[in-house]
Design a protein around this motif. Sequence first.
Motif, PDB file in Angstrom:
ATOM      1  N   UNK A 169      58.249 -14.641 101.869  1.00 28.60           N
ATOM      2  CA  UNK A 169      58.341 -13.313 102.446  1.00 28.60           C
ATOM      3  C   UNK A 169      57.324 -12.310 101.938  1.00 28.60           C
ATOM      4  N   UNK A 170      56.356 -12.741 101.164  1.00 28.67           N
ATOM      5  CA  UNK A 170      55.387 -11.800 100.615  1.00 28.67           C
ATOM      6  C   UNK A 170      54.417 -11.293 101.677  1.00 28.67           C
ATOM      7  N   UNK A 171      53.898 -10.092 101.437  1.00 29.54           N
ATOM      8  CA  UNK A 171      52.794  -9.566 102.216  1.00 29.54           C
ATOM      9  C   UNK A 171      51.490  -9.934 101.535  1.00 29.54           C
ATOM     10  N   UNK A 172      50.551 -10.470 102.314  1.00 33.90           N
ATOM     11  CA  UNK A 172      49.274 -10.939 101.763  1.00 33.90           C
ATOM     12  C   UNK A 172      48.143 -10.251 102.505  1.00 33.90           C
ATOM     13  N   UNK A 173      47.265  -9.595 101.773  1.00 35.74           N
ATOM     14  CA  UNK A 173      46.118  -8.942 102.400  1.00 35.74           C
ATOM     15  C   UNK A 173      44.895  -9.837 102.270  1.00 35.74           C
ATOM     16  N   UNK A 174      44.116  -9.922 103.332  1.00 37.54           N
ATOM     17  CA  UNK A 174      42.854 -10.662 103.290  1.00 37.54           C
ATOM     18  C   UNK A 174      41.755  -9.826 103.921  1.00 37.54           C
ATOM     19  N   UNK A 175      40.520 -10.120 103.547  1.00 40.33           N
ATOM     20  CA  UNK A 175      39.365  -9.351 103.991  1.00 40.33           C
ATOM     21  C   UNK A 175      38.342 -10.298 104.589  1.00 40.33           C
ATOM     22  N   UNK A 176      37.758  -9.913 105.712  1.00 42.57           N
ATOM     23  CA  UNK A 176      36.806 -10.720 106.470  1.00 42.57           C
ATOM     24  C   UNK A 176      37.513 -11.942 107.041  1.00 42.57           C
ATOM     25  N   UNK A 177      36.776 -13.033 107.253  1.00 40.38           N
ATOM     26  CA  UNK A 177      37.372 -14.249 107.808  1.00 40.38           C
ATOM     27  C   UNK A 177      37.004 -15.439 106.945  1.00 40.38           C
ATOM     28  N   UNK A 178      38.030 -16.090 106.397  1.00 35.35           N
ATOM     29  CA  UNK A 178      37.826 -17.311 105.619  1.00 35.35           C
ATOM     30  C   UNK A 178      38.824 -18.346 106.104  1.00 35.35           C
ATOM     31  N   UNK A 179      38.829 -18.552 107.428  1.00 32.30           N
ATOM     32  CA  UNK A 179      39.743 -19.497 108.047  1.00 32.30           C
ATOM     33  C   UNK A 179      39.007 -20.703 108.590  1.00 32.30           C
ATOM     34  N   UNK A 180      39.604 -21.327 109.600  1.00 32.54           N
ATOM     35  CA  UNK A 180      38.988 -22.492 110.204  1.00 32.54           C
ATOM     36  C   UNK A 180      37.628 -22.193 110.794  1.00 32.54           C
ATOM     37  N   UNK A 181      37.412 -20.971 111.263  1.00 31.39           N
ATOM     38  CA  UNK A 181      36.125 -20.596 111.842  1.00 31.39           C
ATOM     39  C   UNK A 181      35.015 -20.544 110.805  1.00 31.39           C
ATOM     40  N   UNK A 186      40.038 -25.681 108.438  1.00 32.56           N
ATOM     41  CA  UNK A 186      41.305 -25.176 107.906  1.00 32.56           C
ATOM     42  C   UNK A 186      41.157 -23.887 107.119  1.00 32.56           C
ATOM     43  N   UNK A 187      39.981 -23.648 106.599  1.00 27.18           N
ATOM     44  CA  UNK A 187      39.761 -22.402 105.896  1.00 27.18           C
ATOM     45  C   UNK A 187      39.861 -22.529 104.395  1.00 27.18           C
ATOM     46  N   UNK A 188      39.578 -21.413 103.722  1.00 23.77           N
ATOM     47  CA  UNK A 188      39.733 -21.307 102.272  1.00 23.77           C
ATOM     48  C   UNK A 188      40.841 -20.302 101.985  1.00 23.77           C
ATOM     49  N   UNK A 189      40.559 -19.013 102.152  1.00 22.37           N
ATOM     50  CA  UNK A 189      41.621 -18.016 101.962  1.00 22.37           C
ATOM     51  C   UNK A 189      42.761 -18.239 102.953  1.00 22.37           C
ATOM     52  N   UNK A 190      42.436 -18.478 104.205  1.00 25.65           N
ATOM     53  CA  UNK A 190      43.504 -18.692 105.190  1.00 25.65           C
ATOM     54  C   UNK A 190      44.184 -20.037 104.989  1.00 25.65           C
ATOM     55  N   UNK A 251      46.554 -10.489  97.230  1.00 21.32           N
ATOM     56  CA  UNK A 251      45.317 -10.456  98.009  1.00 21.32           C
ATOM     57  C   UNK A 251      44.655 -11.824  97.870  1.00 21.32           C
ATOM     58  N   UNK A 252      44.236 -12.393  98.990  1.00 21.09           N
ATOM     59  CA  UNK A 252      43.511 -13.664  98.976  1.00 21.09           C
ATOM     60  C   UNK A 252      42.270 -13.507  99.842  1.00 21.09           C
ATOM     61  N   UNK A 253      41.096 -13.755  99.264  1.00 22.04           N
ATOM     62  CA  UNK A 253      39.836 -13.666 100.000  1.00 22.04           C
ATOM     63  C   UNK A 253      39.032 -14.933  99.766  1.00 22.04           C
ATOM     64  N   UNK A 254      37.986 -15.101 100.550  1.00 20.22           N
ATOM     65  CA  UNK A 254      37.061 -16.214 100.366  1.00 20.22           C
ATOM     66  C   UNK A 254      35.885 -15.802  99.508  1.00 20.22           C
ATOM     67  N   UNK A 255      34.819 -16.592  99.555  1.00 21.38           N
ATOM     68  CA  UNK A 255      33.625 -16.298  98.762  1.00 21.38           C
ATOM     69  C   UNK A 255      32.417 -16.944  99.402  1.00 21.38           C
ATOM     70  N   UNK A 256      31.252 -16.322  99.188  1.00 19.32           N
ATOM     71  CA  UNK A 256      29.993 -16.889  99.640  1.00 19.32           C
ATOM     72  C   UNK A 256      29.163 -17.440  98.498  1.00 19.32           C
ATOM     73  N   UNK A 257      29.384 -16.926  97.292  1.00 21.39           N
ATOM     74  CA  UNK A 257      28.721 -17.482  96.107  1.00 21.39           C
ATOM     75  C   UNK A 257      29.471 -16.986  94.868  1.00 21.39           C
ATOM     76  N   UNK A 258      29.704 -17.897  93.931  1.00 23.44           N
ATOM     77  CA  UNK A 258      30.397 -17.555  92.693  1.00 23.44           C
ATOM     78  C   UNK A 258      29.489 -17.929  91.527  1.00 23.44           C
ATOM     79  N   UNK A 259      29.183 -16.949  90.677  1.00 28.55           N
ATOM     80  CA  UNK A 259      28.306 -17.173  89.536  1.00 28.55           C
ATOM     81  C   UNK A 259      29.059 -17.891  88.416  1.00 28.55           C
ATOM     82  N   UNK A 260      28.312 -18.311  87.395  1.00 21.38           N
ATOM     83  CA  UNK A 260      28.879 -19.115  86.312  1.00 21.38           C
ATOM     84  C   UNK A 260      29.994 -18.397  85.562  1.00 21.38           C
ATOM     85  N   UNK A 261      29.966 -17.073  85.543  1.00 19.18           N
ATOM     86  CA  UNK A 261      30.998 -16.324  84.816  1.00 19.18           C
ATOM     87  C   UNK A 261      32.174 -15.925  85.707  1.00 19.18           C
ATOM     88  N   UNK A 262      32.105 -16.254  87.003  1.00 18.74           N
ATOM     89  CA  UNK A 262      33.193 -15.934  87.920  1.00 18.74           C
ATOM     90  C   UNK A 262      32.949 -14.729  88.804  1.00 18.74           C
TER      91      UNK A 262
END
Length: 365
Positions: A169-181, A186-190, A251-262
């Motif tokens: 029942x939680x509310x989850x906020x996401x930003x942009x599109x990180x789904x099947x598209x 299947x997506x990452x965040x979605x 909050x769950x979002x995707x990513x385009x690049x993650x550096x070594x420190x996060x």
Amino acid sequence: MTVGPPASEADPGPTIETVGWVGSAQDGFVRLIDQTLLPGTFVRIDCRDVEQVWEAIKMLRVRGAPAIGIAAAFGALLGARARGTESVDSVRAALLEASARLRTSRPTAVNLFWALDRMDRAVEAEAPRASDPHALLDRLLAEARAIQDEDRAMCRSIGRFGADLLGPGQGVLTHCNAGGLATADYGTALAVIFSAAEQGKSVHVFADETRPLLQGARLTAWELQRRGIPVTLICDNMAAQVMKEGRVQAVVVGADRIAANGDTANKIGTYSVALAARAHDIPFYVAAPSSTFDLSLTDGSAIPIEQRDPREITHGFGLATAPEGIQVYNPAFDVTPASLITALITERGVIRPVGREAIREAIGP
């Protein structure tokens, strides 16, 4: 570039293949959904040479880091035939040339370069011992398909690990599109949200519209609605308010690049969401496959940030919304510091706390 049948004839239902290969290695082509036309029109386009794939990536017909990588891998295969198939050397040289061209399409999503590196390594490893150029093309198609299949499997695994972080029942906020598209299917965040829904957790999604190109409104809301997941669309500047009202618990979002420190690059506006989440003591999760990590970068300050056409802001979808000649700053991405990220959700597990040592242990040297 050719256009496929309209949505009424081609729409396959909730499960979609964003980008794929049609035909054999010798005469096939890339088929992808033109995401610039969604949600009003569902159209697949067929790309038959490198320049068409380059244009599709550059103009966001295909977008999302994993999907860009898959499209680029198939595009490199198209390029491998550009000089003919009379010899192994001609196929090798043409693929490397195509790979170099595709690398110039977009700078931020590391999956693009990761996938093209794999195609380059495949041709360099196979060419010296190959005698049949057609067999070499078959090997390159197998590599591109492997990239696609691996992404599909990674996304499913991300979903399973991430779903454990969400409560019923939680509310989850996401930003942009990180789904099947944005991925193989299947997506990452979605994927986290899809998996939670499949577990019967009945989550409710708040989707930021994601200015200036409205990927949240046009794509995320469309995907969630098609899968029957409750979704409420909000303007980007409403995120903090819905948090304050207690409507959002994660909050769950995707990513385009993650550096070594996060430190994590994602669609512009993500950093603001992370700050709002921290202010309201809401966990902020980033879901991404291992292919999105760039361990060659010490921190997020070295991530290249794409600058987009000013008209995306001044003439949204063709309508003038600002004075002619106004100065515009239009970065496509921002970088969220690792200190604001509660956990990274990968196909190898959940990385928490987010830091250099934990990432190295989970992802590799």
